[in-house]
Design an enzyme around this catalytic site. Structure first.
Site, short mmCIF file in Angstrom:
data_model
loop_
_atom_site.label_atom_id
_atom_site.label_comp_id
_atom_site.label_asym_id
_atom_site.label_seq_id
_atom_site.Cartn_x
_atom_site.Cartn_y
_atom_site.Cartn_z
N ASP A 231 -28.73 -58.43 -12.40
CA ASP A 231 -29.69 -57.47 -12.71
C ASP A 231 -29.87 -56.78 -11.45
OD1 ASP A 231 -31.40 -55.40 -13.44
OD2 ASP A 231 -32.88 -56.81 -14.73
C1 BGC Z 1 -33.47 -53.48 -15.12
C2 BGC Z 1 -32.16 -53.39 -15.94
C3 BGC Z 1 -31.40 -52.07 -15.69
C4 BGC Z 1 -31.28 -51.99 -14.20
C5 BGC Z 1 -30.63 -50.90 -13.71
C6 BGC Z 1 -33.26 -53.23 -13.73
O1 BGC Z 1 -34.43 -53.04 -12.90
O2 BGC Z 1 -34.07 -54.65 -15.31
O3 BGC Z 1 -32.32 -53.29 -17.26
O4 BGC Z 1 -30.23 -52.06 -16.11
O5 BGC Z 1 -32.51 -52.15 -13.34
O6 BGC Z 1 -31.24 -49.71 -13.64
#
Ligand code: BGC
Length: 741
Positions: A231
């Site tokens: 993530d």
């Molecule tokens: C979120 C993800 C997301 C990623 C990219 C993160 O903060 O938890 O779900 O895909 O950011 O935007």
């Protein structure tokens, strides 16, 4: 593209560089060898394609291209329809192709542990079986068009509070039975191109470098062959992540990582083979993406807007409809509440879409009926002027029915923070109570991503849970209110009477960097049923504009043995006057003494469209997992022998028919030692004869029921009045173990 050849030509620096994104949304590629970057963008309910991946720093959101925003996954899951999720996936894949996106960052299969979790609108269910089926449907839909997905957030990302550091303390059984199976089903059934690890720790280990999670479970147990990406900024120790099975750090943390990872390979902390393994996975993904780019897409945003309306109709849940207040056909009505003209149709955070257009209920109703409107309150907070209130109450008196559009403001629920309570804004409740004084025929339409408390529930005859229904949600609400189609969604989560009833209440969001999942496997209806508690609306509940009768529940056999399949079917008849779809749920309820378990668990479901008077059959197939629990002793699934009731149900609290099946299996092997409970040992077939032979007839006769409750070694010494030698006792244990083979 020859992956092995490219790998063999890459330098250490190139490999290390390749293992981190180039920027927020692109992989690095290997320019010297002609390997391009691939582009990833957030989903899951629309494509959030930023114009320029370098523009903002990692925390910020840059402007994005416009896209169609579909209903939130909380609602999509209420369709209980993996085919509908696949439909959504295909639309998202078309949009991804139209915007030159190779991998969509979704779906999110985390389990709704607490109604307060700020991202519940993005998650699917409190039930892992349902979430797993919907996730697999979505992934299959996207990937059928050769666009990748990223199944996230692996795993147990159950709260937003301190999500970057929190350690979720979860038992092995709860992980395997509740928090992992949705991922497991999606991985095994739909093979997502990528999996995204979560931010949090599970039992003190960050998911981004948890080799048990990323390798033992994901790959060795489930056979996953794709890659794991982090993530965004979830990596805390890149070298450890690579060793644990994480291929891609997103986005890049900077030059310091290059040096650290390269040094770790040079000094042997990370082996060359481990690094190559992850680079190989990245090259394989790049290859898939390049192949995907060769297929064209049909991307028509106007057409997708219509699709969004169709999907939204199936995602909404009619919670209540006393006296058949709905549909509104033939009745005069007014719309009250800011959400009627400015619907809240999506949640905040990384899934937020710049929508192409928004269809409100006020706009949509114009082609259906003449409906007057009063704003009532401001949707973006908790404020209502005296004039707004007076206008709304005056209007409510003038029609047969008043439809109140209520819900949660944006600021209440979003990625990044959790809710603090389950109430609607006070001004909305005040408005509702004032309207009820002059107009008993009230229908409430709710715009929210997760359950709210409804102290007013008994005074309001009709409630439609619209969830966050996507940009065409106003159209879908009007379609349902006026009966163009019947509502058919059912709740994928329990609505408790009050927050304090929720099983995680005492342990959410934890203290400092730790949260204990003390409720263990008893999440959602598994808890409320076990505790025989009243709930506001149970899991699986949802009404239509007709009624259904269930009968003729059939099992393909009255006995089940591990390795077999059991087919269960039930006949459903539309006994009302309107065509509608019914969602049938099959629950398995153990009906014997044994391992403590939930009262019932969802193990199958189906949806059927029936015309008035028409009958049809809904079928599901049960297998070992339908009967198994996770044994912490053997670290494996175990099917306990005994009677099980198979229930065909309209909701988890509305069981319509049941049949029982006898499950046969050998008992779980008992680990026998000096302190084992004598009664358990004597339950092993042949154990009594063995014990009698060991200590003699007379001594054996002294083992009365009371002694059966004591520890084995001591009891044997007592009844035989001698100190039994260790060797002799060990030999006895070996023979007892042999009896269990
Ligand atoms: C979120 C993800 C997301 C990623 C990219 C993160 O903060 O938890 O779900 O895909 O950011 O935007």
């Amino acid at each position: 593209m020859n992956v092995e050849k490219i790998l063999s030509q890459m330098t250490l620096e190139e490999k290390v560089n390749f293992c981190q994104g180039a920027n927020k949304w692109e992989t690095t590629g290997v320019p010297r060898l002609g390997i391009p970057a691939v582009w990833v963008s957030d989903g899951p309910i629309g494509i959030r394609r930023e114009e320029n991946a370098y523009k903002e720093n990692v925390e910020g959101f840059a402007p994005t291209r416009k896209a169609v925003c579909f209903p939130a996954m909380a609602g999509v899951t209420a369709s209980f329809d993996p085919g509908l999720a696949a439909d959504l996936g295909e639309n998202i894949a078309d949009a991804a192709k139209g915007e030159q996106v190779d991998v969509v960052l979704g779906p999110a299969a985390n389990i709704k542990r607490s109604p307060l979790c700020g991202r519940n609108f993005e998650y699917m269910s409190e039930d892992p079986f349902l979430a797993g089926k919907i996730a697999a449907g979505y992934i299959k839909g996207v990937q059928s068009k050769k666009v990748g997905t990223s199944l996230k957030h692996f795993a147990a990302n159950g709260q937003e509070t301190r999500r970057f550091t929190i350690s979720e303390k979860i038992s092995e059984r709860a992980l395997r039975e509740i928090y992992l199976p949705a991922f497991e089903n999606a991985v095994k059934d739909a093979k997502p191109w990528t999996v995204m690890c979560s931010y949090n720790k599970i039992n003190d280990i960050f998911s981004s470098h948890n080799s048990w999670l990323l390798t033992d479970v994901l790959r060795d147990d489930w056979g996953y062959e794709g890659l794991v990406m982090s993530d965004w900024v979830a990596v805390n120790d890149h070298a450890r992540s690579v060793s644990s099975g994480l291929s891609l750090e997103m986005p890049r943390s900077g030059d310091y990582e290059d040096g650290y990872l390269a040094d770790s390979v040079r000094n042997g902390t990370v082996s060359e083979e481990e690094l190559n393994r992850e680079v190989r996975r990245l090259l394989e993904l790049t290859k898939l993406c390049l192949e995907g780019r060769e297929t064209a897409a049909e991307y028509d945003k106007g057409q997708q807007h219509h699709q969004a309306r169709r999907l939204a109709r199936e995602s909404m849940v009619l919670l209540k409809n006393d006296g058949g207040l709905l549909p509104l056909e033939g009745k005069t009505c007014c719309f009250i509440g800011d959400f009627a003209q400015a619907p809240r149709y999506q949640g905040g955070g990384s899934s937020h879409i710049e929508s192409t257009e928004v269809l409100s209920a006020v706009d949509a109703v114009r082609s259906v009926a003449k409906v007057s409107y009063a704003r009532g309150f401001d949707a973006d907070g908790d404020s209502m002027s005296d004039e707004q209130l007076a206008e709304a109450v005056a209007l409510a008196k003038t029609t047969d029915v008043a439809v109140l559009f209520l819900g949660l403001p944006d600021a209440y629920e979003s990625e990044g923070y959790d809710r603090r309570h389950m109430h609607l804004p006070a001004c909305q409740e005040k408005l509702l109570y004032e309207v009820l004084k002059v107009q008993p025929n009230v229908c409430v339409v709710l715009h929210n991503g997760a359950p709210v408390e409804m102290p007013w529930v008994d005074s309001v005859p009709a409630i439609l849970e619209a969830y966050l229904g996507g940009q065409a949600c106003g159209g879908a609400v009007v379609d349902l209110l006026f009966g163009a189609v019947s509502p058919c969604g059912k709740l994928a989560e329990t609505f408790p009477l009050k927050l304090e009833d929720n099983p995680s209440y005492l342990n959410f969001p934890g203290f400092r960097d730790e949260v204990v999942y003390a409720e263990d496997i008893y999440v959602g209806y598994r808890y409320y049923d076990k505790k025989k508690m009243d709930v506001l609306f149970p899991f699986g509940h949802g009404l239509t504009y007709t009624t259904f009768a269930y009968d003729d529940l059939k099992l393909s056999s009255d006995t089940f043995r591990p390795g077999e399949k059991l087919t269960v079917s039930v006949r459903v008849t539309n006994t009302g006057k309107t065509a509608a779809k019914e969602i049938v749920q099959f629950y398995v309820r153990p009906d014997h003494e044994g391992k403590p378990r939930p009262v019932r668990e969802l193990k199958g479901f189906g949806k059927i469209l029936l015309q008035p008077g028409e009958s049809g059959t809904v079928t599901a197939e049960l297998d070992d997992r339908s009967f198994a629990y996770w044994s912490d002793e053997t670290h494996d699934w175990f099917v306990e022998a005994g009677r099980y009731v198979i229930e065909a149900a309209a909701s988890s609290r509305d069981i319509r028919c049941e049949e029982s099946v006898n499950v046969e299996n050998k008992p779980l092997k008992l680990h026998i030692g000096r302190e084992t409970f004598v009664g358990d040992v004597r339950r092993i077939a042949g154990a009594d004869e063995l014990l009698e032979g060991f200590i003699g007839k007379e001594a054996f006769a002294r083992i009365n029921p009371w002694l059966c409750e004591h520890a084995l070694y001591h009891v044997l010494c007592m009844v035989s009045q001698k100190h039994i030698r260790e060797d002799d006792f060990d030999a006895l244990v070996k023979k007892l173990n042999d009896l269990q083979k």
